[in-house]
Write a protein that holds these residues in place. Sequence first.
Motif, PDB file in Angstrom:
ATOM      1  N   ALA A  93     -10.679   2.267   1.743  1.00  0.00           N
ATOM      2  CA  ALA A  93     -10.926   2.678   0.377  1.00  0.00           C
ATOM      3  C   ALA A  93     -11.094   1.707  -0.544  1.00  0.00           C
ATOM      4  O   ALA A  93     -11.781   1.583  -1.611  1.00  0.00           O
ATOM      5  CB  ALA A  93      -9.519   3.605   0.125  1.00  0.00           C
ATOM      6  N   ALA A  94     -10.213   0.552  -0.480  1.00  0.00           N
ATOM      7  CA  ALA A  94     -10.597  -0.583  -1.155  1.00  0.00           C
ATOM      8  C   ALA A  94     -11.904  -1.157  -1.185  1.00  0.00           C
ATOM      9  O   ALA A  94     -12.473  -1.571  -2.519  1.00  0.00           O
ATOM     10  CB  ALA A  94      -9.344  -1.749  -1.003  1.00  0.00           C
ATOM     11  N   ALA A  95     -12.654  -1.392  -0.070  1.00  0.00           N
ATOM     12  CA  ALA A  95     -13.909  -1.724  -0.047  1.00  0.00           C
ATOM     13  C   ALA A  95     -14.818  -0.780  -0.764  1.00  0.00           C
ATOM     14  O   ALA A  95     -15.676  -1.210  -1.359  1.00  0.00           O
ATOM     15  CB  ALA A  95     -14.307  -1.923   1.434  1.00  0.00           C
ATOM     16  N   VAL A  96     -14.438   0.502  -0.523  1.00  0.00           N
ATOM     17  CA  VAL A  96     -15.337   1.509  -1.240  1.00  0.00           C
ATOM     18  C   VAL A  96     -15.364   1.402  -2.586  1.00  0.00           C
ATOM     19  O   VAL A  96     -16.254   1.627  -3.701  1.00  0.00           O
ATOM     20  CB  VAL A  96     -14.915   3.028  -0.815  1.00  0.00           C
ATOM     21  N   ALA A  97     -14.129   1.368  -3.274  1.00  0.00           N
ATOM     22  CA  ALA A  97     -13.792   1.148  -4.635  1.00  0.00           C
ATOM     23  C   ALA A  97     -14.361   0.061  -5.374  1.00  0.00           C
ATOM     24  O   ALA A  97     -15.354   0.098  -6.267  1.00  0.00           O
ATOM     25  CB  ALA A  97     -12.448   1.235  -5.112  1.00  0.00           C
ATOM     26  N   LYS A  98     -14.319  -1.304  -4.619  1.00  0.00           N
ATOM     27  CA  LYS A  98     -14.939  -2.144  -5.027  1.00  0.00           C
ATOM     28  C   LYS A  98     -16.630  -2.009  -5.115  1.00  0.00           C
ATOM     29  O   LYS A  98     -17.266  -2.460  -6.178  1.00  0.00           O
ATOM     30  CB  LYS A  98     -14.719  -3.542  -4.354  1.00  0.00           C
ATOM     31  N   HIS A  99     -16.981  -1.507  -3.842  1.00  0.00           N
ATOM     32  CA  HIS A  99     -18.536  -1.265  -3.834  1.00  0.00           C
ATOM     33  C   HIS A  99     -19.026  -0.439  -4.792  1.00  0.00           C
ATOM     34  O   HIS A  99     -20.264  -0.166  -5.184  1.00  0.00           O
ATOM     35  CB  HIS A  99     -18.926  -0.813  -2.457  1.00  0.00           C
ATOM     36  N   ALA A 100     -18.124   0.709  -5.281  1.00  0.00           N
ATOM     37  CA  ALA A 100     -18.681   1.741  -6.220  1.00  0.00           C
ATOM     38  C   ALA A 100     -18.481   1.360  -7.676  1.00  0.00           C
ATOM     39  O   ALA A 100     -18.613   1.966  -8.424  1.00  0.00           O
ATOM     40  CB  ALA A 100     -17.960   2.991  -5.945  1.00  0.00           C
ATOM     41  N   GLY A 101     -17.986   0.183  -7.887  1.00  0.00           N
ATOM     42  CA  GLY A 101     -18.207  -0.490  -9.265  1.00  0.00           C
ATOM     43  C   GLY A 101     -16.802  -0.290  -9.822  1.00  0.00           C
ATOM     44  O   GLY A 101     -16.777  -0.608 -11.221  1.00  0.00           O
ATOM     45  N   ALA A 102     -15.748  -0.390  -9.266  1.00  0.00           N
ATOM     46  CA  ALA A 102     -14.391  -0.262 -10.014  1.00  0.00           C
ATOM     47  C   ALA A 102     -14.383  -1.823 -10.785  1.00  0.00           C
ATOM     48  O   ALA A 102     -14.772  -2.899 -10.075  1.00  0.00           O
ATOM     49  CB  ALA A 102     -13.280  -0.182  -8.806  1.00  0.00           C
ATOM     50  N   ARG A 103     -13.529  -1.835 -11.826  1.00  0.00           N
ATOM     51  CA  ARG A 103     -13.475  -3.152 -12.513  1.00  0.00           C
ATOM     52  C   ARG A 103     -12.361  -3.822 -11.800  1.00  0.00           C
ATOM     53  O   ARG A 103     -12.650  -5.131 -11.245  1.00  0.00           O
ATOM     54  CB  ARG A 103     -12.905  -2.931 -13.719  1.00  0.00           C
ATOM     55  N   HIS A 104     -11.196  -3.558 -11.650  1.00  0.00           N
ATOM     56  CA  HIS A 104     -10.127  -4.093 -10.834  1.00  0.00           C
ATOM     57  C   HIS A 104      -9.681  -3.113  -9.605  1.00  0.00           C
ATOM     58  O   HIS A 104      -9.522  -2.045  -9.822  1.00  0.00           O
ATOM     59  CB  HIS A 104      -9.054  -4.625 -11.507  1.00  0.00           C
ATOM     60  N   VAL A 105      -9.620  -3.740  -8.323  1.00  0.00           N
ATOM     61  CA  VAL A 105      -8.919  -3.169  -7.214  1.00  0.00           C
ATOM     62  C   VAL A 105      -7.715  -3.860  -6.928  1.00  0.00           C
ATOM     63  O   VAL A 105      -7.821  -4.987  -6.331  1.00  0.00           O
ATOM     64  CB  VAL A 105      -9.959  -3.094  -6.155  1.00  0.00           C
ATOM     65  N   VAL A 106      -6.503  -3.303  -6.939  1.00  0.00           N
ATOM     66  CA  VAL A 106      -5.071  -3.879  -6.814  1.00  0.00           C
ATOM     67  C   VAL A 106      -4.773  -2.963  -5.315  1.00  0.00           C
ATOM     68  O   VAL A 106      -4.562  -1.709  -5.513  1.00  0.00           O
ATOM     69  CB  VAL A 106      -4.265  -3.779  -7.936  1.00  0.00           C
ATOM     70  N   VAL A 107      -4.321  -3.638  -4.248  1.00  0.00           N
ATOM     71  CA  VAL A 107      -3.667  -3.252  -3.180  1.00  0.00           C
ATOM     72  C   VAL A 107      -2.209  -3.648  -2.996  1.00  0.00           C
ATOM     73  O   VAL A 107      -1.883  -4.601  -3.156  1.00  0.00           O
ATOM     74  CB  VAL A 107      -4.518  -3.461  -1.971  1.00  0.00           C
ATOM     75  N   THR A 108      -1.323  -2.734  -2.808  1.00  0.00           N
ATOM     76  CA  THR A 108      -0.025  -3.146  -2.425  1.00  0.00           C
ATOM     77  C   THR A 108       0.635  -2.694  -0.990  1.00  0.00           C
ATOM     78  O   THR A 108      -0.229  -1.594  -0.508  1.00  0.00           O
ATOM     79  CB  THR A 108       1.050  -2.314  -3.411  1.00  0.00           C
ATOM     80  N   ASP A 109       1.245  -3.581  -0.505  1.00  0.00           N
ATOM     81  CA  ASP A 109       2.010  -3.259   0.775  1.00  0.00           C
ATOM     82  C   ASP A 109       3.217  -4.099   0.656  1.00  0.00           C
ATOM     83  O   ASP A 109       3.642  -4.754  -0.177  1.00  0.00           O
ATOM     84  CB  ASP A 109       0.888  -3.301   1.977  1.00  0.00           C
ATOM     85  N   VAL A 110       3.804  -4.239   1.921  1.00  0.00           N
ATOM     86  CA  VAL A 110       4.873  -5.109   2.219  1.00  0.00           C
ATOM     87  C   VAL A 110       4.546  -6.134   3.650  1.00  0.00           C
ATOM     88  O   VAL A 110       5.471  -6.836   3.887  1.00  0.00           O
ATOM     89  CB  VAL A 110       6.273  -4.340   2.613  1.00  0.00           C
ATOM     90  N   SER A 111       3.563  -5.705   4.081  1.00  0.00           N
ATOM     91  CA  SER A 111       3.137  -6.604   5.140  1.00  0.00           C
ATOM     92  C   SER A 111       2.093  -7.743   4.689  1.00  0.00           C
ATOM     93  O   SER A 111       1.104  -7.170   4.342  1.00  0.00           O
ATOM     94  CB  SER A 111       2.252  -5.738   6.422  1.00  0.00           C
ATOM     95  N   GLU A 112       2.352  -8.955   4.848  1.00  0.00           N
ATOM     96  CA  GLU A 112       1.246  -9.959   4.302  1.00  0.00           C
ATOM     97  C   GLU A 112       0.243  -9.990   5.195  1.00  0.00           C
ATOM     98  O   GLU A 112      -0.909 -10.398   4.541  1.00  0.00           O
ATOM     99  CB  GLU A 112       2.200 -11.170   4.282  1.00  0.00           C
ATOM    100  N   GLU A 113       0.128  -9.794   6.577  1.00  0.00           N
ATOM    101  CA  GLU A 113      -0.916  -9.653   7.102  1.00  0.00           C
ATOM    102  C   GLU A 113      -1.904  -8.717   6.657  1.00  0.00           C
ATOM    103  O   GLU A 113      -3.110  -8.906   6.589  1.00  0.00           O
ATOM    104  CB  GLU A 113      -0.503  -9.490   8.761  1.00  0.00           C
TER     105      GLU A 113
END
Length: 342
Positions: free
Chosen positions: A179-199
């Motif tokens: 979804a992050a790849a799609v959002a960036k490809h579709a023209g989002a200004r900023h894409v922020v992803v959260t998790d607790v796994s550094e990997e």
Amino acid sequence: MKALVKEKAEPGLWLMDVPEPAVGPGDVLIKVLRTGICGTDLHIRSWDGWAQQAIRTPLVIGHEFVGEVVDTGRDVADIKAGDLVSGEGHLVCGKCRNCLAGRRHLCRATVGLGVGRDGAFAEYVALPASNVWVHRVPVDLDVAAIFDPFGNAVHTALSFPLVNEDVLITGAGPIGLMAAAVAKHAGARHVVVTDVSEERLELARKIGAHLALDVSRTSIADGQRELGLREGFDVGLEMSGNPAALREMIANMTHGGKIAMLGLPAEEFPVDWSRIVTSMITLKGIYGREMYETWYAMTVLLEGGLDLAPVITGRYGYRDFEAAFADAASGTGGKVILDWTA
């Protein structure tokens, strides 16, 4: 043929010899080449509470796959032997109000491949022709094997306009990453992803996220400040099913923000409904893919240069399924692929 079977009502999976599936007049028989391991498959393997209620044993599991057509029923006209295909894993009734109106993804009688009927973790799988997606342009086999979860990501990400919007994605599992790849490809200004796994957060950075936050250390509000956001996020994509993640997402949305929810919570939990009402936030539940608008969108995105290669982090022969499932269950990687030709 060889297949991965949930043979008994207990934890585990079994690699077994089972009969090849029958092919009806409107069906397509497919030789499976690659499959992707889904969270649903992990639930079935561990035999948790959901699986105990949803699954009847014995069952061939699996619903993410790519394969080659080897036979078709007499009523199938537009699919032929040799075609490279993936499959829509939701089989619908075709008769209810939503199906008749062309809203098949809303069918109340949906049966899941590898859940309600024998699935694709096998050398062969049979599907109704209406559930078969023919790849008309070249596509990497590993990517074609995950068109089902890719569709979940596309359906969720494209639920709302993204051009020039600030997008928050909670959960950096494989679907969140796509979804992050799609959002960036579709023209989002900023894409922020959260998790607790550094990997997984590192995978988010590789896929192109502008900011990947470990929320056990850094708050979403801190992320906003780092990006210079004054009013919050415009679009939220909730991919984790985690109560705290949704609460934090709601708290960090702009007035009039829109949230698409794909993550499935394990149980009910409270949220700040006053904030949702007074901030006029839209919540939209997402399940599966729109048939077949999402599939067209997936193909076009790949033709347009969307790269999903970083999302695929594990590849195994099907006989090494135990190692593959352990990898998928670790919660630190992306998609894991089983090769049925190895």
